[in-house]
Design a protein around this motif. Structure first.
Motif, PDB file in Angstrom:
ATOM      1  N   THR A  13       0.833  -1.185   0.000  1.00  0.00           N
ATOM      2  CA  THR A  13       0.000   0.000   0.000  1.00  0.00           C
ATOM      3  C   THR A  13       0.871   1.240   0.000  1.00  0.00           C
ATOM      4  N   ALA A  14       0.605   2.175  -0.893  1.00  0.00           N
ATOM      5  CA  ALA A  14       1.381   3.415  -0.949  1.00  0.00           C
ATOM      6  C   ALA A  14       1.230   4.194   0.353  1.00  0.00           C
ATOM      7  N   ILE A  15       2.319   4.816   0.806  1.00  0.00           N
ATOM      8  CA  ILE A  15       2.269   5.618   2.022  1.00  0.00           C
ATOM      9  C   ILE A  15       1.556   6.932   1.746  1.00  0.00           C
ATOM     10  N   ASP A  16       1.124   7.567   2.814  1.00  0.00           N
ATOM     11  CA  ASP A  16       0.358   8.805   2.702  1.00  0.00           C
ATOM     12  C   ASP A  16       1.180   9.909   2.035  1.00  0.00           C
ATOM     13  N   ALA A  17       0.496  10.775   1.296  1.00  0.00           N
ATOM     14  CA  ALA A  17       1.168  11.860   0.590  1.00  0.00           C
ATOM     15  C   ALA A  17       1.925  12.782   1.533  1.00  0.00           C
ATOM     16  N   SER A  18       1.439  12.947   2.752  1.00  0.00           N
ATOM     17  CA  SER A  18       2.137  13.814   3.708  1.00  0.00           C
ATOM     18  C   SER A  18       3.480  13.230   4.109  1.00  0.00           C
TER      19      SER A  18
END
Length: 210
Positions: A13-18
């Motif tokens: 799962t891609a990590i959060d944009a922040s």
């Protein structure tokens, strides 16, 4: 070799944009730092994260000296280029990123299922190329680990490596094989001498898919 894992330890799962912003897209190289010290537990935490980054045969050739005390900073100062002196003296910590010219002696410890891998790195040309290449990888891991823990950084090559080696490593039996390569200031950055993001090459200028 030890038994293979039967459960994948990480997801896809891609990590959060922040998080991406803190590590990459909004991060900067800092030239000034406020007076807050970096706790020892944070410095140790940075190392405990960066050490997990991949290197050839897990060889981990980088070595790290965290220069923090006033006395140690004074010893470092004469070996800095003029443009790097003030910011390095102000930074709470400066990391001397070095590589161990006999890093291969640790390979049996780091790759216990194949201790013979030590011999992959003992030829002089292999020692040099693999030692420096993988140490630079670990320098990048350090910068990202610091950012992950909320610590800003500024990497530099404007210094006298021979002078640093003579001052900090040559007379220390445990570090006589360390060779300095990069300095990395660590601290909590300010906006003094902080520049806007510089351009980067577009994908089609620097990459291809074949």
């Amino acid at each position: 070799m030890s038994a293979e894992l039967t459960t994948k330890p990480t997801g896809n799962t891609a990590i959060d944009a922040s998080v991406i912003a803190q590590l990459f897209t909004e991060a900067r190289t800092y030239n000034d730092f406020d007076a807050r010290p970096i706790p020892e537990e944070t410095l140790r935490g940075i190392y405990d994260i960066l050490k997990m980054g991949p290197t050839s045969a897990n060889s981990s050739p980088a070595r790290f000296m965290f220069v923090q005390s006033a006395d140690a900073k004074a010893r470092l100062k004469p070996h800095l280029s003029e443009g790097n002196t003030d910011k390095t003296m102000k930074a709470p910590v400066t990391v001397i990123l070095a590589w161990d010219s006999k890093f291969y002696d640790k390979v049996p410890q780091l790759m216990p299922h194949n201790p013979g891998a030590r011999e992959w790195f003992t030829a002089p040309e292999s020692t040099l190329s693999n030692g420096k290449r993988n140490a630079v990888l670990q320098a990048a891991y350090l910068i990202l680990a610091a950012r992950a823990l909320g610590v800003d950084s500024g990497a530099m090559t404007g210094f006298d490596p021979a002078g640093v080696d003579a001052e900090f490593f040559a007379n220390d039996p445990e570090r006589t094989n360390w060779k300095s390569d990069i300095l990395i200031n660590l601290g909590y950055g300010t906006t003094t001498n902080l520049f806007p993001r510089l351009p980067r090459l577009d994908f089609d200028e620097a990459a291809s898919i074949i």
